[in-house]
Design a protein around this motif. Sequence first.
Motif, PDB file in Angstrom:
ATOM      1  N   TYR A 146      38.788  71.463  77.102  1.00 25.03           N
ATOM      2  CA  TYR A 146      38.407  72.411  76.457  1.00 25.03           C
ATOM      3  C   TYR A 146      38.308  72.450  74.910  1.00 25.03           C
ATOM      4  O   TYR A 146      36.975  73.430  74.837  1.00 25.03           O
ATOM      5  CB  TYR A 146      38.896  73.979  76.452  1.00 25.03           C
ATOM      6  N   CYS A 147      38.952  72.152  74.314  1.00 26.25           N
ATOM      7  CA  CYS A 147      39.043  72.280  72.847  1.00 26.25           C
ATOM      8  C   CYS A 147      37.924  71.300  72.452  1.00 26.25           C
ATOM      9  O   CYS A 147      37.285  71.282  71.008  1.00 26.25           O
ATOM     10  CB  CYS A 147      40.468  71.761  72.102  1.00 26.25           C
ATOM     11  N   ARG A 148      38.139  70.215  72.425  1.00 30.75           N
ATOM     12  CA  ARG A 148      37.162  68.845  72.256  1.00 30.75           C
ATOM     13  C   ARG A 148      35.015  69.598  72.793  1.00 30.75           C
ATOM     14  O   ARG A 148      34.687  69.367  72.309  1.00 30.75           O
ATOM     15  CB  ARG A 148      37.725  67.587  72.994  1.00 30.75           C
ATOM     16  N   PHE A 149      34.898  69.688  74.253  1.00 34.40           N
ATOM     17  CA  PHE A 149      34.055  70.298  74.274  1.00 34.40           C
ATOM     18  C   PHE A 149      33.392  72.236  74.176  1.00 34.40           C
ATOM     19  O   PHE A 149      32.392  71.864  73.849  1.00 34.40           O
ATOM     20  CB  PHE A 149      33.641  69.942  76.122  1.00 34.40           C
ATOM     21  N   ILE A 150      34.174  72.779  73.662  1.00 34.75           N
ATOM     22  CA  ILE A 150      34.279  74.409  73.152  1.00 34.75           C
ATOM     23  C   ILE A 150      34.248  74.726  72.120  1.00 34.75           C
ATOM     24  O   ILE A 150      33.641  75.288  71.757  1.00 34.75           O
ATOM     25  CB  ILE A 150      34.697  75.360  74.705  1.00 34.75           C
ATOM     26  N   VAL A 151      35.994  74.341  71.204  1.00 38.54           N
ATOM     27  CA  VAL A 151      35.946  74.938  70.181  1.00 38.54           C
ATOM     28  C   VAL A 151      35.407  74.121  69.363  1.00 38.54           C
ATOM     29  O   VAL A 151      35.194  75.457  67.837  1.00 38.54           O
ATOM     30  CB  VAL A 151      37.513  75.260  70.556  1.00 38.54           C
ATOM     31  N   GLU A 152      35.426  72.762  69.185  1.00 40.49           N
ATOM     32  CA  GLU A 152      35.167  71.832  67.874  1.00 40.49           C
ATOM     33  C   GLU A 152      33.786  72.282  67.804  1.00 40.49           C
ATOM     34  O   GLU A 152      34.031  72.547  66.826  1.00 40.49           O
ATOM     35  CB  GLU A 152      35.348  70.392  68.506  1.00 40.49           C
ATOM     36  N   PRO A 153      33.224  72.527  69.248  1.00 37.51           N
ATOM     37  CA  PRO A 153      31.364  72.992  68.592  1.00 37.51           C
ATOM     38  C   PRO A 153      31.332  74.136  68.030  1.00 37.51           C
ATOM     39  O   PRO A 153      30.698  74.297  66.370  1.00 37.51           O
ATOM     40  CB  PRO A 153      30.788  72.816  70.182  1.00 37.51           C
ATOM     41  N   LYS A 154      32.151  75.034  68.718  1.00 36.45           N
ATOM     42  CA  LYS A 154      32.390  76.292  67.097  1.00 36.45           C
ATOM     43  C   LYS A 154      32.507  76.023  66.262  1.00 36.45           C
ATOM     44  O   LYS A 154      32.138  76.779  64.748  1.00 36.45           O
ATOM     45  CB  LYS A 154      32.998  77.290  68.038  1.00 36.45           C
TER      46      LYS A 154
ATOM     47  N   GLY B  46      30.065  81.375  77.958  1.00 33.77           N
ATOM     48  CA  GLY B  46      30.205  79.943  78.875  1.00 33.77           C
ATOM     49  C   GLY B  46      30.241  80.025  80.006  1.00 33.77           C
ATOM     50  O   GLY B  46      29.677  81.366  80.715  1.00 33.77           O
ATOM     51  N   ASN B  47      30.750  79.371  80.100  1.00 31.39           N
ATOM     52  CA  ASN B  47      31.980  79.185  81.994  1.00 31.39           C
ATOM     53  C   ASN B  47      32.676  79.917  81.640  1.00 31.39           C
ATOM     54  O   ASN B  47      32.930  80.320  82.643  1.00 31.39           O
ATOM     55  CB  ASN B  47      32.688  77.584  81.789  1.00 31.39           C
ATOM     56  N   ASP B  48      33.781  81.095  80.923  1.00 31.75           N
ATOM     57  CA  ASP B  48      34.300  81.975  81.143  1.00 31.75           C
ATOM     58  C   ASP B  48      33.564  83.367  81.520  1.00 31.75           C
ATOM     59  O   ASP B  48      32.940  83.505  80.497  1.00 31.75           O
ATOM     60  CB  ASP B  48      35.030  82.257  78.957  1.00 31.75           C
ATOM     61  N   ALA B  49      34.285  83.876  82.625  1.00 34.82           N
ATOM     62  CA  ALA B  49      33.104  85.055  82.779  1.00 34.82           C
ATOM     63  C   ALA B  49      34.484  86.139  83.175  1.00 34.82           C
ATOM     64  O   ALA B  49      35.196  85.628  84.267  1.00 34.82           O
ATOM     65  CB  ALA B  49      32.659  84.862  83.971  1.00 34.82           C
ATOM     66  N   GLY B  50      33.341  87.246  83.426  1.00 32.51           N
ATOM     67  CA  GLY B  50      35.052  87.906  83.595  1.00 32.51           C
ATOM     68  C   GLY B  50      34.642  89.231  82.420  1.00 32.51           C
ATOM     69  O   GLY B  50      34.484  89.213  81.289  1.00 32.51           O
ATOM     70  N   THR B  51      35.135  90.515  82.286  1.00 29.71           N
ATOM     71  CA  THR B  51      34.989  91.478  81.519  1.00 29.71           C
ATOM     72  C   THR B  51      36.717  91.024  80.466  1.00 29.71           C
ATOM     73  O   THR B  51      36.376  91.712  79.766  1.00 29.71           O
ATOM     74  CB  THR B  51      35.587  93.038  81.772  1.00 29.71           C
ATOM     75  N   GLN B  52      37.075  90.448  81.364  1.00 28.61           N
ATOM     76  CA  GLN B  52      38.109  89.655  79.789  1.00 28.61           C
ATOM     77  C   GLN B  52      37.953  89.034  78.815  1.00 28.61           C
ATOM     78  O   GLN B  52      38.111  89.436  77.946  1.00 28.61           O
ATOM     79  CB  GLN B  52      39.778  89.213  80.302  1.00 28.61           C
TER      80      GLN B  52
END
Length: 173
Positions: free
Chosen positions: A152-160, A86-92
């Motif tokens: 983040y929890c409401r819009f990213i974690v909950e759908p997953k 998603g919006n999280d980018a980087g090797t981590q």
Amino acid sequence: MQTLTLGAGCFWCLDAVYQRTHGVSSVVSGYTGGHVDHPTYEQVCAETTGHAEALQVTFDPEIVPEHIILGLFFTGHDPTSLNRQGNDAGTQYRSAMFYRDEDEKSRFAQIIEQVQTQIERPVVTTLEPLGTFWEAETIHQDFYSKYPTNGYCRFIVEPKLATARAHFHEWVA
């Protein structure tokens, strides 16, 4: 009991799923795959450590089989997205499976091959030897349960979490 170490982007998402999976006794968010001892979240996010955000999930294979744990892993993130979720980018945020021995490496390779037959785009999940696993700061442990109204929890974690429940309803509460 069996423990797997998996990196699927931000550890908060899979942590929420595995915390609610029958047969899972422990989920620990942390960092591995890099070259810095005792890394902090800020260091990992700066991409100077080589570490990935990862989880160590401990489960009873008599209750929940390994293939279900790995199925949840591949359902909980996009294994075709290189260094990004998603919006999280980087090797981590890379998709990675950290193996303890050659047997585990072989099992991981087999599931990657199986997943690849179901997805058109190339799976970029890496197989990496498990080095030291550094436990993340307390705030990152069971984040979703502690902060369910966080954006983040409401819009990213909950759908997953909803997707995991839909695909694995008999395993995820």
